[in-house]
Every structure is written in structure tokens, then in C-alpha cells.
Write a protein that holds these residues in place. Sequence first.
Motif, PDB file in Angstrom:
ATOM      1  N   LEU A 263     -60.016 109.253  43.455  1.00 43.56           N
ATOM      2  CA  LEU A 263     -58.809 109.042  42.776  1.00 43.56           C
ATOM      3  C   LEU A 263     -58.708 109.941  41.517  1.00 43.56           C
ATOM      4  O   LEU A 263     -57.539 110.285  41.369  1.00 43.56           O
ATOM      5  CB  LEU A 263     -58.809 107.582  42.359  1.00 43.56           C
ATOM      6  N   LEU A 264     -59.925 110.084  40.973  1.00 41.65           N
ATOM      7  CA  LEU A 264     -59.883 111.000  40.048  1.00 41.65           C
ATOM      8  C   LEU A 264     -59.406 112.421  40.185  1.00 41.65           C
ATOM      9  O   LEU A 264     -58.518 113.089  39.643  1.00 41.65           O
ATOM     10  CB  LEU A 264     -61.346 111.152  39.366  1.00 41.65           C
ATOM     11  N   GLU A 265     -59.843 112.817  41.461  1.00 35.13           N
ATOM     12  CA  GLU A 265     -59.326 114.246  42.022  1.00 35.13           C
ATOM     13  C   GLU A 265     -57.813 114.277  42.323  1.00 35.13           C
ATOM     14  O   GLU A 265     -56.998 115.078  41.971  1.00 35.13           O
ATOM     15  CB  GLU A 265     -60.134 114.711  43.417  1.00 35.13           C
ATOM     16  N   ALA A 266     -57.465 113.098  42.746  1.00 31.53           N
ATOM     17  CA  ALA A 266     -56.073 112.956  43.231  1.00 31.53           C
ATOM     18  C   ALA A 266     -55.210 113.018  42.085  1.00 31.53           C
ATOM     19  O   ALA A 266     -54.086 113.548  42.117  1.00 31.53           O
ATOM     20  CB  ALA A 266     -55.789 111.911  44.068  1.00 31.53           C
ATOM     21  N   ALA A 267     -55.637 112.407  40.873  1.00 18.82           N
ATOM     22  CA  ALA A 267     -54.785 112.349  39.720  1.00 18.82           C
ATOM     23  C   ALA A 267     -54.685 113.721  38.884  1.00 18.82           C
ATOM     24  O   ALA A 267     -54.166 113.758  37.869  1.00 18.82           O
ATOM     25  CB  ALA A 267     -55.354 111.112  39.158  1.00 18.82           C
TER      26      ALA A 267
ATOM     27  N   GLY B 222     -62.963 104.597  35.652  1.00 15.08           N
ATOM     28  CA  GLY B 222     -63.613 105.025  34.383  1.00 15.08           C
ATOM     29  C   GLY B 222     -65.186 104.748  34.500  1.00 15.08           C
ATOM     30  O   GLY B 222     -65.669 104.678  35.577  1.00 15.08           O
ATOM     31  N   HIS B 223     -65.834 104.854  33.530  1.00 13.55           N
ATOM     32  CA  HIS B 223     -67.216 104.634  33.665  1.00 13.55           C
ATOM     33  C   HIS B 223     -67.750 103.098  33.267  1.00 13.55           C
ATOM     34  O   HIS B 223     -67.326 102.594  32.126  1.00 13.55           O
ATOM     35  CB  HIS B 223     -68.054 105.678  32.518  1.00 13.55           C
ATOM     36  N   ARG B 224     -68.805 102.533  33.800  1.00 15.83           N
ATOM     37  CA  ARG B 224     -69.157 101.321  33.468  1.00 15.83           C
ATOM     38  C   ARG B 224     -69.418 101.313  32.120  1.00 15.83           C
ATOM     39  O   ARG B 224     -69.108 100.236  31.281  1.00 15.83           O
ATOM     40  CB  ARG B 224     -70.414 100.757  34.337  1.00 15.83           C
TER      41      ARG B 224
ATOM     42  N   GLY C  63     -60.172 114.956  35.295  1.00 17.78           N
ATOM     43  CA  GLY C  63     -61.725 115.118  34.999  1.00 17.78           C
ATOM     44  C   GLY C  63     -62.188 113.905  34.247  1.00 17.78           C
ATOM     45  O   GLY C  63     -61.548 112.973  33.800  1.00 17.78           O
ATOM     46  N   PRO C  64     -63.601 113.876  34.398  1.00 20.84           N
ATOM     47  CA  PRO C  64     -64.478 112.808  33.550  1.00 20.84           C
ATOM     48  C   PRO C  64     -64.095 112.848  32.228  1.00 20.84           C
ATOM     49  O   PRO C  64     -64.099 111.680  31.560  1.00 20.84           O
ATOM     50  CB  PRO C  64     -65.880 113.311  33.915  1.00 20.84           C
ATOM     51  N   GLU C  65     -63.723 113.822  31.602  1.00 19.91           N
ATOM     52  CA  GLU C  65     -63.345 113.857  30.259  1.00 19.91           C
ATOM     53  C   GLU C  65     -61.863 113.026  29.722  1.00 19.91           C
ATOM     54  O   GLU C  65     -61.672 112.763  28.920  1.00 19.91           O
ATOM     55  CB  GLU C  65     -62.954 115.592  29.595  1.00 19.91           C
ATOM     56  N   ASP C  66     -61.292 112.639  30.903  1.00 21.25           N
ATOM     57  CA  ASP C  66     -60.166 112.136  30.800  1.00 21.25           C
ATOM     58  C   ASP C  66     -59.986 110.584  30.742  1.00 21.25           C
ATOM     59  O   ASP C  66     -58.968 109.967  30.550  1.00 21.25           O
ATOM     60  CB  ASP C  66     -58.766 112.615  32.041  1.00 21.25           C
ATOM     61  N   ILE C  67     -61.154 109.958  31.171  1.00 21.63           N
ATOM     62  CA  ILE C  67     -61.404 108.599  31.514  1.00 21.63           C
ATOM     63  C   ILE C  67     -61.232 108.086  30.206  1.00 21.63           C
ATOM     64  O   ILE C  67     -61.533 108.431  28.936  1.00 21.63           O
ATOM     65  CB  ILE C  67     -62.489 108.233  32.470  1.00 21.63           C
ATOM     66  N   PRO C  68     -60.669 106.769  30.172  1.00 24.47           N
ATOM     67  CA  PRO C  68     -60.190 105.951  31.442  1.00 24.47           C
ATOM     68  C   PRO C  68     -58.862 106.371  31.680  1.00 24.47           C
ATOM     69  O   PRO C  68     -57.934 106.971  31.319  1.00 24.47           O
ATOM     70  CB  PRO C  68     -60.074 104.688  30.931  1.00 24.47           C
ATOM     71  N   ILE C  69     -58.740 106.560  33.222  1.00 26.72           N
ATOM     72  CA  ILE C  69     -57.374 106.771  33.919  1.00 26.72           C
ATOM     73  C   ILE C  69     -56.853 105.415  34.415  1.00 26.72           C
ATOM     74  O   ILE C  69     -57.354 104.735  35.045  1.00 26.72           O
ATOM     75  CB  ILE C  69     -57.689 107.832  35.238  1.00 26.72           C
ATOM     76  N   LEU C  70     -55.671 105.352  34.330  1.00 26.81           N
ATOM     77  CA  LEU C  70     -54.862 104.155  34.694  1.00 26.81           C
ATOM     78  C   LEU C  70     -53.660 104.715  35.467  1.00 26.81           C
ATOM     79  O   LEU C  70     -52.933 105.656  35.342  1.00 26.81           O
ATOM     80  CB  LEU C  70     -54.225 103.249  33.723  1.00 26.81           C
ATOM     81  N   ILE C  71     -53.692 104.254  36.898  1.00 21.53           N
ATOM     82  CA  ILE C  71     -52.638 104.486  37.829  1.00 21.53           C
ATOM     83  C   ILE C  71     -51.999 103.422  38.014  1.00 21.53           C
ATOM     84  O   ILE C  71     -52.407 102.445  38.693  1.00 21.53           O
ATOM     85  CB  ILE C  71     -53.232 105.075  39.415  1.00 21.53           C
ATOM     86  N   THR C  72     -50.525 103.540  37.911  1.00 18.06           N
ATOM     87  CA  THR C  72     -49.661 102.407  38.172  1.00 18.06           C
ATOM     88  C   THR C  72     -49.420 102.371  39.526  1.00 18.06           C
ATOM     89  O   THR C  72     -49.786 103.103  40.499  1.00 18.06           O
ATOM     90  CB  THR C  72     -48.278 102.610  37.465  1.00 18.06           C
TER      91      THR C  72
END
Length: 538
Positions: free
Chosen positions: A168-172, A134-136, A175-184
Motif C-alpha cells: 500500500l505504501l508503494e501504491a501510494a 504506519g509503524h506500531r 516512503g517510510p518518511e511519510d508515515i502515517p499514511i491515510l488512504i480514503t
Amino acid sequence: MSRAVARDLRRRYGRDFRVVRADSGQDALEALREIKLRGDTVAAMLADYRMPQMDGIAFLEQAMDLFPHARRALLTAYADTDAAIQAINVVDVDHYLLKPWDPPEEKLYPVVDALVETWRAVGDRPVEETKVIGHRWSAPTYEVRDFLARNSVPYRWYSVDEPEGCRLLEAAGAGPEDIPILITPDGKVLRSPTGAEIASVVGLSTEPAAEFYDLIVIGGGPAGLGAAVYGASEGLRTVLVERQATGGQAGQSSRIENYLGFPDGVSGSQLTERARRQARKFGAEILTARDVVGLEARGSARVITFSDGSEIAAHAVVLASGVAYRSLEASGCGDLTGRGVYYGSASTEAQACGGEDVYIVGGANSAGQAAVFFSRHARSVTLVVRGASLEQSMSHYLIEQLRAIENVHVRVGTSVVEAHGDDHLEAITLCERESGKTETVPCGHLFVFIGAAPYTDWLGESILRDEHGFVRTGPDLLAEGRRPAGWSLDRDPLYLESSVPGVFVAGDVRSQSVKRVASAVGEGAMAVTLVHRYLEER
């Protein structure tokens, strides 16, 4: 470790385990290094507090680096009980044993059995890592990180401004519009997840195992955890329902130093985790990220409704929903919440405060504890207190601590009237109450502790509350000696009983309660005693 302890351990556990004895802390560390090199595991470590070269706490602290999953116990003399408390705080020791431990069948083996049982359940499995991208200065990202931290879920944080975060964002496939991203740990990707979605994938229980219980506890703060521990330990089928994270406001405290039995203090998260483990040990269910929106009596059953429309019922309910920090009524604060303005101690932000000037609003113990905590990270910490002095609302021991910390400053008779910043907090405007003089100062982190509002808006009209929203109980319900309207029993309400028979209230949410951790735990335990009295009447 003494020869006698080693002898007793070999007699009981020698068939299944190798028992290694050492004459000093250094010898024990050398033995552990050899075990590590051989690729073997360690189930439990017992250390005598009074050892040559180093004490038992120092040994366990270094031994944890080699075998972090081994269970730990400390052997102490009666005169060293302070050391035992220190061990709990410093190395999270599982048990401490007072010498002499004879007979071992009563004093030694049950403790070691518990250590071995816990180790077998957990083993030496590596900690599974959840990733957050995500973004700070993203408020939703902060909420995800805070939810994980408060629920003691290990995670690693990656910023989209860093190369690894971008990878990690690319592998998931996001894009930035989807943050926050959580990967289990197993690679499942969640985009902008809710608390309930996070809970379901990180191993937190969200679904009740039954439709009917003996006792439902609403709220997982000290009062709720106390009720769950005592209810389950006394044989009641108990479920605790928490909408965010167990611990409540106390769970966010960086250091509680006036709680009985912890002379060196204990963090809210440590106290919460131990209480949570204790409740589960006795068989209580704990549901996380479930929002209760209704409570009603249906005959002898007390029924709660969740936000998704589902229901569970019980013979009795303990309402321990606690309170929430009041919002800071200053221009700009609402838009910057989670982006520099935080409610509670927000320990996830501690590292980001390094070298910064931090401001804390509030003059009670929670604000003082946060000031002590952030003083270890920030360049300076300023307490902004609306009242004329700290003595009006803060414990004496905490005031003395703050006075001794060089980078902590206190501004009394002052309020925050405005927060400035575009995508994150950059400055705040302070106003002195007497003179009306204002001053704008640079500020990237503002933590707010300004009193609390009870979480009772969801309760129906049958649960009587005072003018501030706190729930009335017991004698407070008897207006001019008359029982509340609709009261169905031929007796007065019990001390912690609400205007609905069988619904008891404990902790901060109760009208005229003492707002302290110890009193909340006590009320939770007392509520269970009254639940038993209520059930005996039926």
C-alpha cells in the motif's frame, strides 16, 4: 413474533414491505438465511424477548451476522425491562417496545417508522473502509488511529513491517518518511495528516453552516453534548464545536457502570455515539477538529475565534471545554508518549496488549475502568496508585470488581519515576513513597490517569477563573456580595453564568463542579434553561 404484531405491521407496511413472521428464534434465523441466499435485504427486525428456544437478544445477536445493517427492536414485558437495557448494550438495539403496544398508531408505528427511515438513509451499503499505514511505535500514527477511533470512523490498520502495508505504501507513492499514511475509500492519499485534514475527508463536519447562531457550545464531552441536545430540541439554532472528538474523557472510558439507566454498564464510545446521534436528530450542528482560541463579547453577540482566524457568533455560549489528563512527570515519559506511554484508555492498543504486563497510573474511576478493560487482554494489569488506598478516590463498586479479577494487582503508595526505552517503552521504574525503594520492571504499555487540568488557557482575562484554572460561575463570582468587575447587567450572575453575561459554563471545566458523567449532562441541560432566561431578558 406474535400474530397480532404481524397483523398490525402488514396493515401499515404490507404495501411497501414483505412482513415475515416466525414462531421461534431458530425459525426466524432460517427465514433470514433464505432471504440472504435470495439476495434480498432486510429493513428491520422485531424480536420478542420471550421466544421458544432462544430469547430475543440471542436471536438479534445471531441475526446481526446475516444482516448487520437492519434496524433492530425488542418487544418486552414490563417485568423484562432489564432485558431491554441488556439489548441496548449487547446488540445495540435501536428501540424496545413494552407490551401491550395498543394502540399501534401511538406505540408501535412511530417506532417502526423511525426504524424504516433510518434504514432507508443508510441502506445496506457496505462500510466504506479507510486505510491507515504506519509503524506500531510511531506517535503520529497512534494519534491518527486514536482520532479515527474516537470519532467512530471505521478504518483498517496496516503496519509498514507487514507485506500488505509495504504494498500500500508503494501504491501510494510514499516512503517510510511519510508515515502515517491515510488512504480514503475513494483512493485519496494523505501524508502525515492533521486532525482537521482527516475530518474533512472522512465525512466529519468541519465548516459551520452559518455565521450566527442562537447558541454555541464549546466542547463535545457529556456536558457539551447534553447542552447541544437540549438546546436544539428546544428550538435554539445550536452548533457544537469540538477540537478532537466528541465524548471527552468519558468517551474514552471502556465501561461506565454507575450511569443512570445502564445497570449492565455502557462504554463511553456507545454513550457518546448515541448522544451525538440524538443531537443531530434535533438539528444541532457538530463541528469536529476545530480549535477555539478566543471568546469575546461584542455588544449583544458572543463571538468565538478559531485557530485559522475565522469567527462565528451567537446570542449565548455554553463553555464545556472539559479537562485534559495531566502529564506524568517522570523522566523519559515525554519522549515515549504515543510509543508505549498513553493518556486515557487508548482502546486502539487493546489487542497489542495480549499476553503483556500492563501498568496503569492513577487511582480514580477512570483508571479502575481501564484496569477492568485491559485485564481481558493483558497477562497482568498493575494499578500504580500514589495514595495510601483506592478508597480515597475510587467508587466502591469498582474496587470490589478489581478485587475479584485475578490478573489485576494494586500497588498503593507508589509512583512511576522513570520510563525506559529507545524507539518504544520497554521498562518503568517504580518508587515506594515511604521507603524510597525503587524497582525497575519490564513494561511495554503504560496508561496514565492522574487527574486533570482545565482547558482554559485560551480564555481571556474577562472570564474569571480560580487558582487552578477552572471557571468561576454564579455565587462564586460574588466577592463580599459585590458583582464581578465589568458586569453589565442589573442582576447577579445566574448559577452557571460566568463573569461575562450570556457565557455559561457546564461540566468539569466549571470551578467546584462534581466530576461525574451524570452531573455533567445535568449541568449541560441546566445551562440551556439558564440560556433561555438570559435571552428573555434581552
